[in-house]
Design a protein around this motif. Structure first.
Motif, mmCIF file in Angstrom:
data_model
loop_
_atom_site.group_PDB
_atom_site.id
_atom_site.type_symbol
_atom_site.label_atom_id
_atom_site.label_comp_id
_atom_site.label_asym_id
_atom_site.label_seq_id
_atom_site.Cartn_x
_atom_site.Cartn_y
_atom_site.Cartn_z
ATOM 1 N N ILE A 1 9.124 8.221 13.562
ATOM 2 C CA ILE A 1 8.445 6.918 13.537
ATOM 3 C C ILE A 1 9.470 5.796 13.619
ATOM 4 C CG2 ILE A 1 7.159 5.326 12.053
ATOM 5 C CD1 ILE A 1 5.485 7.664 11.127
ATOM 6 N N ASP A 2 10.526 5.891 12.821
ATOM 7 C CA ASP A 2 11.554 4.848 12.815
ATOM 8 C C ASP A 2 12.238 4.732 14.176
ATOM 9 O OD1 ASP A 2 10.978 4.245 10.174
ATOM 10 O OD2 ASP A 2 12.612 5.471 9.363
ATOM 11 N N GLU A 3 12.503 5.864 14.821
ATOM 12 C CA GLU A 3 13.107 5.835 16.154
ATOM 13 C C GLU A 3 12.177 5.172 17.161
ATOM 14 O OE1 GLU A 3 14.003 9.962 16.862
ATOM 15 O OE2 GLU A 3 15.843 9.896 15.668
ATOM 16 N N ARG A 4 10.900 5.479 17.069
ATOM 17 C CA ARG A 4 9.916 4.879 17.972
ATOM 18 C C ARG A 4 9.844 3.368 17.776
ATOM 19 N NH1 ARG A 4 4.672 7.587 16.870
ATOM 20 N NH2 ARG A 4 6.010 9.387 17.018
ATOM 21 N N VAL A 5 9.859 2.932 16.520
ATOM 22 C CA VAL A 5 9.807 1.501 16.235
ATOM 23 C C VAL A 5 11.057 0.808 16.763
ATOM 24 C CG1 VAL A 5 9.876 -0.206 14.359
ATOM 25 C CG2 VAL A 5 8.244 1.668 14.271
ATOM 26 N N TYR B 1 0.830 -1.204 0.000
ATOM 27 C CA TYR B 1 0.000 0.000 0.000
ATOM 28 C C TYR B 1 0.866 1.255 0.000
ATOM 29 C CZ TYR B 1 -3.530 3.319 1.806
ATOM 30 O OH TYR B 1 -4.365 4.393 2.006
ATOM 31 N N TYR B 2 1.895 1.270 0.838
ATOM 32 C CA TYR B 2 2.810 2.410 0.914
ATOM 33 C C TYR B 2 3.469 2.660 -0.441
ATOM 34 C CZ TYR B 2 6.993 5.112 1.945
ATOM 35 O OH TYR B 2 7.982 6.065 1.921
ATOM 36 N N LYS B 3 3.992 1.618 -1.052
ATOM 37 C CA LYS B 3 4.675 1.759 -2.340
ATOM 38 C C LYS B 3 3.721 2.250 -3.429
ATOM 39 C CE LYS B 3 8.319 -1.632 -1.525
ATOM 40 N NZ LYS B 3 8.873 -2.945 -1.904
ATOM 41 N N GLN B 4 2.504 1.747 -3.413
ATOM 42 C CA GLN B 4 1.523 2.173 -4.412
ATOM 43 C C GLN B 4 1.138 3.633 -4.218
ATOM 44 O OE1 GLN B 4 -1.415 -0.883 -3.711
ATOM 45 N NE2 GLN B 4 -0.645 -2.141 -5.390
ATOM 46 N N LEU B 5 0.956 4.050 -2.970
ATOM 47 C CA LEU B 5 0.651 5.459 -2.690
ATOM 48 C C LEU B 5 1.802 6.364 -3.118
ATOM 49 C CD1 LEU B 5 -1.047 5.472 0.832
ATOM 50 C CD2 LEU B 5 -2.091 6.080 -1.342
ATOM 51 N N ASP B 6 3.020 5.941 -2.821
ATOM 52 C CA ASP B 6 4.191 6.724 -3.194
ATOM 53 C C ASP B 6 4.278 6.867 -4.714
ATOM 54 O OD1 ASP B 6 6.574 8.149 -2.286
ATOM 55 O OD2 ASP B 6 7.704 6.515 -3.214
ATOM 56 N N SER B 7 3.996 5.797 -5.423
ATOM 57 C CA SER B 7 4.005 5.837 -6.888
ATOM 58 C C SER B 7 2.915 6.775 -7.414
ATOM 59 C CB SER B 7 3.800 4.424 -7.437
ATOM 60 O OG SER B 7 3.735 4.440 -8.832
ATOM 61 N N ASP C 1 2.096 1.760 8.013
ATOM 62 C CA ASP C 1 0.739 2.286 7.865
ATOM 63 C C ASP C 1 0.709 3.787 8.151
ATOM 64 O OD1 ASP C 1 -2.277 1.665 7.634
ATOM 65 O OD2 ASP C 1 -2.130 2.741 9.548
ATOM 66 N N ASN C 2 1.418 4.226 9.193
ATOM 67 C CA ASN C 2 1.479 5.655 9.516
ATOM 68 C C ASN C 2 2.171 6.453 8.419
ATOM 69 O OD1 ASN C 2 0.108 5.499 11.981
ATOM 70 N ND2 ASN C 2 1.973 5.034 13.093
ATOM 71 N N LYS C 3 3.213 5.886 7.856
ATOM 72 C CA LYS C 3 3.912 6.553 6.751
ATOM 73 C C LYS C 3 3.005 6.661 5.533
ATOM 74 C CE LYS C 3 8.556 5.149 8.166
ATOM 75 N NZ LYS C 3 9.731 4.321 7.840
ATOM 76 N N ALA C 4 2.264 5.598 5.251
ATOM 77 C CA ALA C 4 1.338 5.614 4.122
ATOM 78 C C ALA C 4 0.256 6.673 4.329
ATOM 79 C CB ALA C 4 0.707 4.235 3.936
ATOM 80 N N ALA C 5 -0.232 6.796 5.546
ATOM 81 C CA ALA C 5 -1.256 7.802 5.845
ATOM 82 C C ALA C 5 -0.721 9.212 5.607
ATOM 83 C CB ALA C 5 -1.748 7.658 7.282
ATOM 84 N N PHE C 6 0.551 9.432 5.935
ATOM 85 C CA PHE C 6 1.176 10.734 5.716
ATOM 86 C C PHE C 6 1.233 11.051 4.222
ATOM 87 C CE2 PHE C 6 4.684 13.797 5.561
ATOM 88 C CZ PHE C 6 4.396 14.604 6.647
ATOM 89 N N ILE C 7 1.598 10.057 3.424
ATOM 90 C CA ILE C 7 1.657 10.243 1.971
ATOM 91 C C ILE C 7 0.254 10.425 1.401
ATOM 92 C CG2 ILE C 7 2.195 9.067 -0.207
ATOM 93 C CD1 ILE C 7 4.691 7.982 1.175
ATOM 94 N N LYS C 8 -0.696 9.664 1.903
ATOM 95 C CA LYS C 8 -2.076 9.779 1.413
ATOM 96 C C LYS C 8 -2.623 11.180 1.662
ATOM 97 C CE LYS C 8 -6.713 7.938 1.898
ATOM 98 N NZ LYS C 8 -7.616 7.112 2.684
ATOM 99 N N GLU C 9 -2.301 11.745 2.807
ATOM 100 C CA GLU C 9 -2.764 13.101 3.117
ATOM 101 C C GLU C 9 -2.231 14.108 2.088
ATOM 102 O OE1 GLU C 9 -1.930 16.342 6.587
ATOM 103 O OE2 GLU C 9 -2.343 14.285 7.245
ATOM 104 N N ARG C 10 -0.949 13.983 1.745
ATOM 105 C CA ARG C 10 -0.359 14.882 0.737
ATOM 106 C C ARG C 10 -0.999 14.653 -0.619
ATOM 107 N NH1 ARG C 10 1.350 19.662 -0.671
ATOM 108 N NH2 ARG C 10 2.996 19.644 -2.237
ATOM 109 N N LEU C 11 -1.201 13.418 -0.976
ATOM 110 C CA LEU C 11 -1.819 13.095 -2.258
ATOM 111 C C LEU C 11 -3.220 13.673 -2.350
ATOM 112 C CD1 LEU C 11 -1.520 11.594 -4.918
ATOM 113 C CD2 LEU C 11 -2.124 9.503 -3.742
#
Length: 133
Positions: free
Chosen positions: A94-98, A49-55, A117-127
């Motif tokens: 996020i990476d530090e928290r993980v 999902y993340y990769k598809q959103l980024d694309s 999932d959180n990273k994907a949500a960030f990208i989705k918001e921009r999109l």
């Protein structure tokens, strides 16, 4: 009159593109939720999902840069650079928290899935923001 027709055609093409991208975004979201609903390989679902959103984000940006006038291109570029900086900071947190959570939890992939999932949500918001330009 001729210029008016050209402007109208460009506007309609832009609207059609935006709607097709929104449909693509909605489809990605549905597929992601279906994948998660299977309760198998949820981390893999999130990564896909993340990769598809980024694309989709990159495709949308390329389209916008090619279709906007020079002044609006410049503004979009400035906004995108500011967003990229925020993205880097957010992803780093996020990476530090993980990384900290890995030491406390048994299942590292759960943490990675939530992070992705959180990273994907960030990208989705921009999109979503870009699709409303």
């Amino acid at each position: 009159m001729r210029n008016l027709i050209i402007l109208l055609a460009l506007f309609l093409c832009s609207k059609a593109y935006s709607q097709s991208q929104q449909t693509a975004l909605d489809t990605l979201e549905i597929r992601y939720q279906q994948c998660l609903g299977n309760s198998h390989n949820m981390y893999s679902c999130a990564v896909t999902y993340y990769k598809q959103l980024d694309s989709l984000l990159n495709t949308t940006l390329r389209y916008l840069y090619s279709s906007l006038n020079t002044g609006r291109q410049q503004k979009l570029q400035e906004e995108q650079l500011a967003w990229e900086t925020k993205k880097e900071e957010y992803f780093k947190k996020i990476d530090e928290r993980v990384e900290k959570m890995h030491k406390r939890t048994m299942e590292g992939l759960d943490d990675e899935m939530i992070s992705t999932d959180n990273k994907a949500a960030f990208i989705k918001e921009r999109l979503t923001t870009l699709l409303n330009i």
